[in-house]
Design a protein around this motif. Structure first.
Motif, PDB file in Angstrom:
ATOM      1  N   TYR A  37      95.562 150.638  60.615  1.00  0.00           N
ATOM      2  CA  TYR A  37      95.919 149.746  61.707  1.00  0.00           C
ATOM      3  C   TYR A  37      96.560 150.535  62.837  1.00  0.00           C
ATOM      4  O   TYR A  37      97.068 151.644  62.647  1.00  0.00           O
ATOM      5  N   THR A  38      96.513 149.965  64.026  1.00  0.00           N
ATOM      6  CA  THR A  38      97.186 150.528  65.189  1.00  0.00           C
ATOM      7  C   THR A  38      98.087 149.455  65.791  1.00  0.00           C
ATOM      8  O   THR A  38      97.896 148.262  65.572  1.00  0.00           O
ATOM      9  N   THR A  39      99.082 149.895  66.547  1.00  0.00           N
ATOM     10  CA  THR A  39      99.987 148.982  67.242  1.00  0.00           C
ATOM     11  C   THR A  39      99.739 149.074  68.733  1.00  0.00           C
ATOM     12  O   THR A  39      99.854 150.142  69.325  1.00  0.00           O
ATOM     13  N   SER A  40      99.396 147.959  69.335  1.00  0.00           N
ATOM     14  CA  SER A  40      99.229 147.890  70.774  1.00  0.00           C
ATOM     15  C   SER A  40     100.123 146.780  71.302  1.00  0.00           C
ATOM     16  O   SER A  40     101.020 146.305  70.591  1.00  0.00           O
ATOM     17  N   TRP A  41      99.895 146.356  72.552  1.00  0.00           N
ATOM     18  CA  TRP A  41     100.720 145.292  73.102  1.00  0.00           C
ATOM     19  C   TRP A  41      99.981 144.574  74.211  1.00  0.00           C
ATOM     20  O   TRP A  41      99.025 145.069  74.794  1.00  0.00           O
ATOM     21  N   ILE A  42     100.443 143.344  74.501  1.00  0.00           N
ATOM     22  CA  ILE A  42      99.919 142.518  75.577  1.00  0.00           C
ATOM     23  C   ILE A  42     101.098 141.849  76.273  1.00  0.00           C
ATOM     24  O   ILE A  42     102.089 141.495  75.624  1.00  0.00           O
ATOM     25  N   GLY A  43     100.993 141.671  77.581  1.00  0.00           N
ATOM     26  CA  GLY A  43     101.991 140.900  78.302  1.00  0.00           C
ATOM     27  C   GLY A  43     102.943 141.695  79.140  1.00  0.00           C
ATOM     28  O   GLY A  43     103.801 141.113  79.816  1.00  0.00           O
ATOM     29  N   ASN A  44     102.845 143.025  79.152  1.00  0.00           N
ATOM     30  CA  ASN A  44     103.723 143.864  79.953  1.00  0.00           C
ATOM     31  C   ASN A  44     102.964 145.114  80.380  1.00  0.00           C
ATOM     32  O   ASN A  44     102.118 145.616  79.625  1.00  0.00           O
ATOM     33  N   SER A  45     103.279 145.609  81.552  1.00  0.00           N
ATOM     34  CA  SER A  45     102.607 146.818  82.038  1.00  0.00           C
ATOM     35  C   SER A  45     102.979 148.048  81.227  1.00  0.00           C
ATOM     36  O   SER A  45     102.235 149.033  81.210  1.00  0.00           O
ATOM     37  N   GLY A  47     104.723 149.675  77.411  1.00  0.00           N
ATOM     38  CA  GLY A  47     104.821 149.392  75.987  1.00  0.00           C
ATOM     39  C   GLY A  47     106.218 149.258  75.438  1.00  0.00           C
ATOM     40  O   GLY A  47     106.399 148.819  74.308  1.00  0.00           O
ATOM     41  N   GLY A  48     107.237 149.676  76.212  1.00  0.00           N
ATOM     42  CA  GLY A  48     108.607 149.519  75.752  1.00  0.00           C
ATOM     43  C   GLY A  48     109.189 150.739  75.081  1.00  0.00           C
ATOM     44  O   GLY A  48     110.311 150.693  74.575  1.00  0.00           O
ATOM     45  N   GLY A  49     108.447 151.864  75.056  1.00  0.00           N
ATOM     46  CA  GLY A  49     109.001 153.085  74.500  1.00  0.00           C
ATOM     47  C   GLY A  49     109.966 153.734  75.475  1.00  0.00           C
ATOM     48  O   GLY A  49     110.255 153.218  76.546  1.00  0.00           O
ATOM     49  N   GLY A  50     110.478 154.898  75.081  1.00  0.00           N
ATOM     50  CA  GLY A  50     111.360 155.636  75.976  1.00  0.00           C
ATOM     51  C   GLY A  50     112.790 155.734  75.529  1.00  0.00           C
ATOM     52  O   GLY A  50     113.613 156.317  76.237  1.00  0.00           O
ATOM     53  N   GLY A  51     113.102 155.179  74.361  1.00  0.00           N
ATOM     54  CA  GLY A  51     114.456 155.346  73.862  1.00  0.00           C
ATOM     55  C   GLY A  51     115.018 154.101  73.223  1.00  0.00           C
ATOM     56  O   GLY A  51     114.424 153.026  73.252  1.00  0.00           O
ATOM     57  N   ASP A  52     116.202 154.276  72.631  1.00  0.00           N
ATOM     58  CA  ASP A  52     116.893 153.185  71.977  1.00  0.00           C
ATOM     59  C   ASP A  52     117.584 152.302  73.012  1.00  0.00           C
ATOM     60  O   ASP A  52     117.334 152.419  74.213  1.00  0.00           O
ATOM     61  N   LYS A 609     103.571 154.065  70.083  1.00  0.00           N
ATOM     62  CA  LYS A 609     103.183 153.623  71.415  1.00  0.00           C
ATOM     63  C   LYS A 609     104.099 152.523  71.955  1.00  0.00           C
ATOM     64  O   LYS A 609     104.129 152.285  73.156  1.00  0.00           O
ATOM     65  N   VAL A 610     104.818 151.849  71.084  1.00  0.00           N
ATOM     66  CA  VAL A 610     105.778 150.848  71.525  1.00  0.00           C
ATOM     67  C   VAL A 610     107.198 151.271  71.155  1.00  0.00           C
ATOM     68  O   VAL A 610     108.099 150.445  71.020  1.00  0.00           O
ATOM     69  N   GLY A 611     107.384 152.568  70.982  1.00  0.00           N
ATOM     70  CA  GLY A 611     108.704 153.090  70.683  1.00  0.00           C
ATOM     71  C   GLY A 611     109.166 152.876  69.268  1.00  0.00           C
ATOM     72  O   GLY A 611     110.362 152.977  68.979  1.00  0.00           O
ATOM     73  N   ASN A 612     108.234 152.578  68.352  1.00  0.00           N
ATOM     74  CA  ASN A 612     108.574 152.358  66.942  1.00  0.00           C
ATOM     75  C   ASN A 612     109.608 151.263  66.759  1.00  0.00           C
ATOM     76  O   ASN A 612     110.367 151.267  65.793  1.00  0.00           O
TER      77      ASN A 612
END
Length: 672
Positions: A37-45, A47-52, A609-612
């Motif tokens: 499986y992979t994790t993707s996203w919908i609804g935002n430009s 993915g929400g990664g980049g840190g805690d 891809k969504v910052g885990n």
């Protein structure tokens, strides 16, 4: 049994097969499911990664207003963003990764480390934020550097501000009943004058101000004296600013949905331009996204090069969504960023094989040939027009969106954070959805819309299950349900409280989830401790196929609650998908069970891809799943922490089975 042992047992044990057959459990609780499986996203430009917490990249939940710096940096303010981006900085399609945070002296006065606001201003290297706790915060930044903002100091304010502007020497603050001037050097008050129904203000280089109040834009001196020049005849002005040429920009949020430009060198000011297609979302094909179809205008401004920036949000809070577009001087769109989900769960159009998804306010096309996470979704339409339906609940409250194609027409159902039934919407104007009916009341949690449009209610009065059959379409275009004459059954033997219900018409199978007699009822909203499958329900057989009385529990450490059962459940194809309230071992899990026998299969959790990461599930219907024709499963999961939905794409290994172990017989469970 200790909490941890109970948690592991909940993940790994299936009890009470109808046959009483026992199986050995070989699947490790919380392990990856078979296949990939992979994790993707919908609804935002983003993915929400980049840190805690305090770091990361996403478009915020909404915007009350925007301000534009000469270099093209856009500052968007909102009273609440779940992960604290109450002031977002955007430039050239990028967003600040390091969030603005006030100091300890203001951190508890408003959300977002003290930055939650309805008014902000920017001039040079100074950022001013009037937070919801009646504090005026000052930050310094290096213009153009999105991550350079540093908190400086703050002062108290007389009230909560609703508008603000600034230049090198002064700050002008708008309250609900007054306009106040402060000195920029030390933030002290230098003057004020009464002003009713004011919403926004702009400073002019000569020291005078333009004030938006009472549906008009008036020119006033610094002391409040009326000067020549009033802009009237506006429909519903929502924000004002000065562009790079000194012209007055007015966001007219009425039926025209345009940004108007006025030459203020003459009296009265003369309109010289109008940007945006007249009618906004209702122009052309209603709802369909086009660059110049503007809507829900919250603010506009230009950079030094004359590029226009327009901020759009249905409300001034997190439920309003946020869309930011930039246009070149000739009108071509340069960029678009958006957030269209807060406390929301998106839903698949079941006839599209996963290629179409609806949020409560938007419609997306998915290119499922894309393999790079985050590249599948493209905005197709906005389904809520604020002029046509200014009081639509979708502008104020999040919801889970369910779509059904019934006799050639679309019907959209919305159910909120506290369940209680559905609001029903039809599409009589293109992709614009309009509410036409509703069913339900508060303190009712067990609802389902079957693929054929029948609405099931599992915790109806008198411990009954009700079915409201879809009877086609009425002559007035509304769906035909008889709310007064549902088909009704008493709860099957053994149930003390029903929390969820799912019906599969293809197999005439009803799944009931909740608490059996003697089981401890947990906190509000969760699905309960037991799931049962009954076959031949409408045929009158109601044959119990299996019972799982040890559903997965999360890692909640609250001593009063203990580990909680799932917040949400959905069924697609051969599997049940259970979304947990809180994380377990640092992971937010979506557990998978086989529909045929209730056996545990494995769990999905966010990847890089969504910052885990993912926030708590707040929605009782926070998971929606679909099995595609090619065998791939798509699972949408609420993710309001960073304003999106997660999209899991799972390809199970068809040749691998996940055995389980029965711990009780049917008779033993019924005797509990």
């Amino acid at each position: 049994m200790s909490s941890m042992n109970h948690l592991l047992a909940g993940l790994g044990i299936v009890c009470a097969l109808a046959t009483g057959t026992a199986y050995a459990q070989t699947t490790t609780p919380g392990s990856k499911p078979p296949g990939s499986y992979t994790t993707s996203w919908i609804g935002n430009s983003f993915g929400g990664g980049g840190g805690d917490n305090g770091f990361g990249e996403w478009v915020q939940d909404g915007a009350d207003e925007i301000k534009v710096a000469p270099d093209g940096t856009v500052f968007a303010g909102v009273g609440w963003d779940e992960a604290g981006r109450c002031v977002g900085l955007y430039k050239d399609g990028k967003v600040n990764r390091i969030l603005l945070q006030g100091g300890k002296d203001v951190a508890e006065t408003a959300w977002g480390w003290g930055t939650g606001n309805n008014a902000l201003a920017v001039y040079g290297d100074a950022i001013y934020i009037a937070n919801g706790g009646k504090k005026l915060l000052r930050f310094r930044w290096k213009p153009g550097d999105l991550n350079s903002g540093q908190y400086q100091d703050s002062v108290a304010m007389r009230d909560e501000a609703i508008g603000m502007t600034a230049d090198r020497e002064k700050i002008v603050v708008v309250y609900k009943d007054a306009i106040e001037t402060r000195r920029a050097s030390d933030l002290t008050v230098t003057g004020s004058f009464a002003m009713k129904d004011a919403h926004d203000v702009v400073l002019v280089p000569d020291g005078s101000v333009w004030v938006l109040a009472g549906g008009r834009v008036r020119h006033l001196s610094a002391a409040g004296a009326v000067l020549s020049g009033t802009v009237s005849g506006l429909q519903n002005p929502s924000a004002i600013s000065l562009d790079n040429r000194g012209r007055l920009l007015i966001c007219d949020n009425g039926p025209r949905q345009q940004v108007l430009s006025f030459d203020v060198s003459s009296s009265p000011p003369r309109q010289v331009a109008a940007f945006g297609k007249p009618g906004g979302l209702l122009a052309g094909t209603p709802g369909q996204v086009e660059p110049q179809k503007l809507f829900a205008l919250r603010g506009a401004g230009t950079d030094v090069q004359g590029n226009l920036y327009v901020g759009m949000s249905y409300g001034n809070g997190p439920n309003g969504n946020f869309v930011l577009r930039s246009f070149a001087p000739k009108g071509t769109m340069r960029l678009e960023l958006y957030a269209t989900a807060f406390v929301d769960t998106l839903g698949f159009d079941p006839m599209s094989d996963g290629a179409t998804v609806y949020s409560r306010t938007a419609r997306f096309d998915l290119d499922l040939k894309q393999s790079e996470p985050g590249h599948e979704a493209k905005l197709r339409s906005f389904t809520l027009d604020p002029v046509l339906a200014p009081n639509d609940d979708r502008a104020r409250f999040g919801c889970t969106t369910i779509v059904r194609q019934l006799n050639g027409r679309r019907l959209l159902y919305c159910i909120g954070q506290y369940a209680g039934g559905y609001r029903l919407y039809t599409f009589d104007k293109g992709d614009i959805a309009v509410q036409v009916d509703k069913v339900g009341t508060s303190d009712q949690w067990a609802w389902d819309v079957a693929p054929n449009g029948d609405i099931w209610h599992g915790d109806a009065p008198g411990k009954t299950i009700r079915r409201y059959a879809f009877r086609g379409w009425r002559p007035d275009g509304k769906p035909n349900y008889d709310w007064n004459k549902p088909q009704s059954w008493q709860w099957p033997e053994g149930w003390d409280l029903v929390r969820r219900i799912k019906y599969d018409p293809a197999a005439d199978t009803l799944y009931i989830i909740g608490y059996l007699t003697g089981q401890r009822v947990e906190t509000w909203g969760v699905i309960g401790a037991t799931a049962r499958r009954y076959d031949g329900w409408l045929a009158g057989k109601k044959q119990l196929q299996w019972t799982n009385s040890e559903l997965p529990r999360d890692g909640n450490t609250d001593v009063k609650e203990g580990p909680l059962t799932a917040q949400s459940l959905d069924i697609a194809g051969d599997y049940l998908f259970l979304g947990m309230v809180k994380s377990t071992g640092g992971k937010q899990l979506i557990h998978i069970m086989r529909a045929a026998d209730g056996h545990y299969v494995g769990a999905l959790s966010p990847t890089g891809k969504v910052g885990n990461q993912q926030g708590w599930l707040d929605m009782p219907y926070a998971v929606q799943a679909l099995k595609r024709k090619n065998g791939e499963y798509l699972i949408l999961v609420e993710e309001d922490f960073r304003a999106k939905n997660l999209l899991y794409r799972w390809l199970p290994d068809a040749g691998q089975k996940a055995p389980g172990r029965a711990s009780h017989s049917v008779a033993q469970v019924r005797a509990q």
